[in-house]
Design a protein around this motif. Structure first.
Motif, mmCIF file in Angstrom:
data_model
loop_
_atom_site.group_PDB
_atom_site.id
_atom_site.type_symbol
_atom_site.label_atom_id
_atom_site.label_comp_id
_atom_site.label_asym_id
_atom_site.label_seq_id
_atom_site.Cartn_x
_atom_site.Cartn_y
_atom_site.Cartn_z
ATOM 1 N N UNK B 141 -12.838 15.918 -1.764
ATOM 2 C CA UNK B 141 -12.392 14.527 -1.639
ATOM 3 C C UNK B 141 -11.026 14.311 -2.268
ATOM 4 N N UNK B 142 -10.662 15.147 -3.227
ATOM 5 C CA UNK B 142 -9.368 14.990 -3.875
ATOM 6 C C UNK B 142 -8.224 15.232 -2.890
ATOM 7 N N UNK B 143 -8.519 15.923 -1.786
ATOM 8 C CA UNK B 143 -7.482 16.185 -0.787
ATOM 9 C C UNK B 143 -7.265 14.990 0.134
ATOM 10 N N UNK B 144 -8.089 13.976 0.028
ATOM 11 C CA UNK B 144 -7.954 12.811 0.904
ATOM 12 C C UNK B 144 -7.804 11.539 0.087
ATOM 13 N N UNK B 145 -6.678 11.403 -0.638
ATOM 14 C CA UNK B 145 -6.541 10.198 -1.446
ATOM 15 C C UNK B 145 -6.427 8.962 -0.559
ATOM 16 N N UNK B 146 -7.029 7.906 -1.005
ATOM 17 C CA UNK B 146 -6.993 6.601 -0.339
ATOM 18 C C UNK B 146 -7.500 6.654 1.096
ATOM 19 N N UNK B 147 -8.370 7.586 1.368
ATOM 20 C CA UNK B 147 -8.898 7.670 2.731
ATOM 21 C C UNK B 147 -10.415 7.624 2.674
ATOM 22 N N UNK B 148 -11.010 7.399 3.828
ATOM 23 C CA UNK B 148 -12.472 7.460 3.842
ATOM 24 C C UNK B 148 -12.928 8.364 4.976
ATOM 25 N N UNK B 149 -13.988 9.056 4.686
ATOM 26 C CA UNK B 149 -14.633 9.911 5.674
ATOM 27 C C UNK B 149 -16.004 9.302 5.922
ATOM 28 N N UNK B 150 -16.419 9.318 7.165
ATOM 29 C CA UNK B 150 -17.714 8.723 7.456
ATOM 30 C C UNK B 150 -18.604 9.738 8.161
ATOM 31 N N UNK B 151 -19.840 9.787 7.750
ATOM 32 C CA UNK B 151 -20.822 10.644 8.400
ATOM 33 C C UNK B 151 -22.016 9.778 8.747
ATOM 34 N N UNK B 152 -22.510 9.922 9.949
ATOM 35 C CA UNK B 152 -23.739 9.197 10.249
ATOM 36 C C UNK B 152 -24.751 10.170 10.818
#
Lengths: 291, 284
Positions: B141-152
């Motif tokens: 997650x540190x590689x994606x600052x200020x971003x969101x990943x979504x899994x459903x």
């Protein structure tokens, strides 16, 4: 959850201390903070308890109400948990802010009490399929100072120990219609056996070691913790990993051993306090919220 | 008289007939009868697992996992996207992983759950939280600052070990989406049936899970040998017994790992092949 912001040097200070088995407040890795337990603090409940563990302050009230047994377990009563995160604890809990944490804690309590032996639910049955006692266990977080789960489980156990359920009798007339009669004597009541009620022990991994009863500052240094529930006999009834990090299998095994040891001594200490308080009876000076 | 269709004209609650059967009468169910005839299951037995990555065209990454007993989970992953409210939950400098777990209304055995009912939503939210805790250690997650990943994750059919299958499928979907990860999180479920000498069994089926007195779900990052999720409870037993169960579960995760890796490789090869075919078609 309430959290503190620590700078890197502050974290390093805590981590290095833990490595040397010396924590910021002078405790060792397996020591609890000083806990205050008082039962029977709210007179409107069937049983209540307040636990103060460091800066964590928990109030639990148990109310017994009559209900219908669940379909799959017609001859047993049941427990309902509800956790309310008061905005007094942290401003983050204002409005619906504490809801998520509240459901998480309630779900954990359901899992901890899912074992059939923890509370004798059969004794809560009044007549099968029709009436049983439902124990509503309401947990109030008054102050969060780290290690919520342990403090809550101690408070729930103390409140269940304190719970008095009035005795009722079922009368049946010739036509088969049933009537429930409440005993006239207010002291004629059922007590619950809490010997097998488990307590939660949270072990937080800090650096290469794990600590019990972490404060908020220590929780900020820990990436992952293991939550286990231990009965007074040392049996584990549930376990859960919490936090963003992962754990090495070997350290999980170590944590389980430590948890069992710490949990057993926690139960002994708690039972001693509860028995002491019980023996004082009405002559006990109530501290309540002024202490 | 016109009929009011909104009103259910039956009794307010229904009760299963088994409750009213005379005591001592054992209800005979087809599948339980079959269970008794079958030889006792080897506790180390894994049910066959089928995994396929990259099957949804609209999602960035997707995976489908099916277990032998009938558990079917479909997962999709989206991201990274710009976070709607920056820094709401995650500390500055890291991204957020949002997980969702849904059950199809017809997923379970017995009566249909009403979608959107309170108990259903509660159960889904708890499973989603467990999914998030299992996946967060695996994603960088540190590689994606200020971003969101979504899994459903969508549970199509619940045949036991559903959460474990969802964990495996969700980490496959994230990997298929090209999200930077430390490792795949492989989930494995165990349960202990009633009886004093009952052993822990890997990947229980739905009837076994229903009868079990203790259940445990573990997730492992096999290459790093890190446990990312432990979630279980039930009848109390000594720490040694739980340690044994954990070891068995982690061993199961190690054995499932190659299957998941193979499916990822296959998906990548398939994608290469289609890309190459498109390129030759364009040059021709």
């Amino acid at each position: 959850m309430a959290s503190v912001v620590l700078s890197e040097p502050e974290k390093l200070y805590i981590v290095h201390g833990v490595q040397e088995d010396l924590r910021v407040d002078g405790r060792g890795c397996e020591d609890y903070r000083c806990a205050e337990v008082e039962t029977d603090v709210v007179s409107n409940t069937s049983g209540s308890a307040r636990v103060k563990l460091g800066h964590t302050d928990i109030l639990v009230g148990v109310k017994a109400e009559m209900g219908t047994p669940k379909l799959e377990k017609p001859d047993e009563g049941y427990l309902e948990f509800f956790v309310d995160c008061s905005a007094n604890a942290t401003p983050e809990f204002e409005g619906r802010g504490g809801e998520e944490l509240g459901t998480e804690i309630a779900n954990t309590l359901y899992r901890v009490f899912s074992s059939e032996s923890s509370v004798d639910l059969k004794s809560l049955c009044i007549n099968p399929r029709e009436h049983c006692w439902v124990l509503y266990v309401d947990v109030l977080l008054l102050e969060c100072g780290g290690n919520l789960f342990d403090a809550i489980s101690i408070a729930v156990k103390a409140a269940l120990f304190n719970t008095r359920i009035p005795k009722v009798r079922v009368l049946e007339d010739e036509e088969g219609s049933k009537e429930i009669e409440l005993s006239d004597d207010p002291y004629d009541c059922i007590r619950l056996n809490v010997d097998d009620v488990p307590c939660i022990v949270t072990l937080s991994k800090i650096g290469y070691r794990h600590v019990v009863d972490a404060t908020l500052q220590e929780e900020a240094c820990s990436l992952a913790s293991l939550l286990i529930s231990v009965t007074s006999k040392g049996a584990l009834t549930s376990m859960k990993k919490v936090g963003k990090g992962s754990l090495d299998p070997e350290s999980i095994f170590e944590m389980m051993e430590t948890g069992k040891r710490v949990g057993k001594s926690l139960h002994i200490a708690l039972q001693k306090i509860l028995d002491e308080e019980e023996s004082l009876g009405t002559s006990r000076q109530k501290v309540g919220f002024l202490g | 008289m016109p009929l009011d269709h909104r009103r259910v004209r039956g009794p307010e609650e229904s009760q299963p007939p088994e409750l009213w059967a005379a005591a001592g009468e054992v209800p005979v169910e087809g599948e339980e009868g079959e269970d008794k005839d079958a030889a006792p299951r080897d506790p180390c037995d894994l049910r066959p697992l089928f995994a396929r990555a990259g099957l949804l065209s609209q999602a960035e990454g997707s995976a489908y996992v099916e277990l032998g007993g009938g558990t079917k989970v479909l997962c999709a992953a989206w991201g990274p996207r710009e976070a709607a409210e920056p820094g709401a939950a995650a500390p500055a400098g890291t991204g957020r992983l949002l997980c969702e777990f849904r059950r199809a209304p017809f997923a379970g055995r017995g009566a249909r759950w009403r979608p959107g009912s309170a108990s259903e939503r509660e159960a889904e939210r708890e499973a989603a939280a467990a999914l998030q805790e299992a996946l967060e250690p695996a994603v960088r997650l540190a590689r994606y600052p200020r971003a969101r990943l979504a899994v459903s994750a969508l549970l199509l059919q619940d045949g036991g070990s559903a959460l474990a299958a969802a964990i495996s499928a969700a980490s496959l979907a994230l990997a298929d989406a090209g999200v930077e990860m430390y490792d795949l999180a492989v989930g494995c479920a165990l349960c202990r049936s009633p009886g004093p000498a009952a052993a822990w069994m890997l990947q229980p089926g739905e009837p076994e899970e229903r009868r079990a007195v203790a259940r445990l779900t573990v997730a492992l990052l096999p290459a790093l040998n890190q446990v990312s999720a432990v979630l279980g409870g039930g009848q109390g037993s000594s720490p040694d017994a739980w340690v044994q169960a954990l070891r068995l579960g982690l061993d199961g995760c190690h054995r499932l790992y190659p299957v998941l890796r193979q499916s990822l490789l296959r998906a990548a090869r398939r994608r290469d092949a289609t890309a190459a075919a498109a390129a030759t078609a364009a040059t021709a």
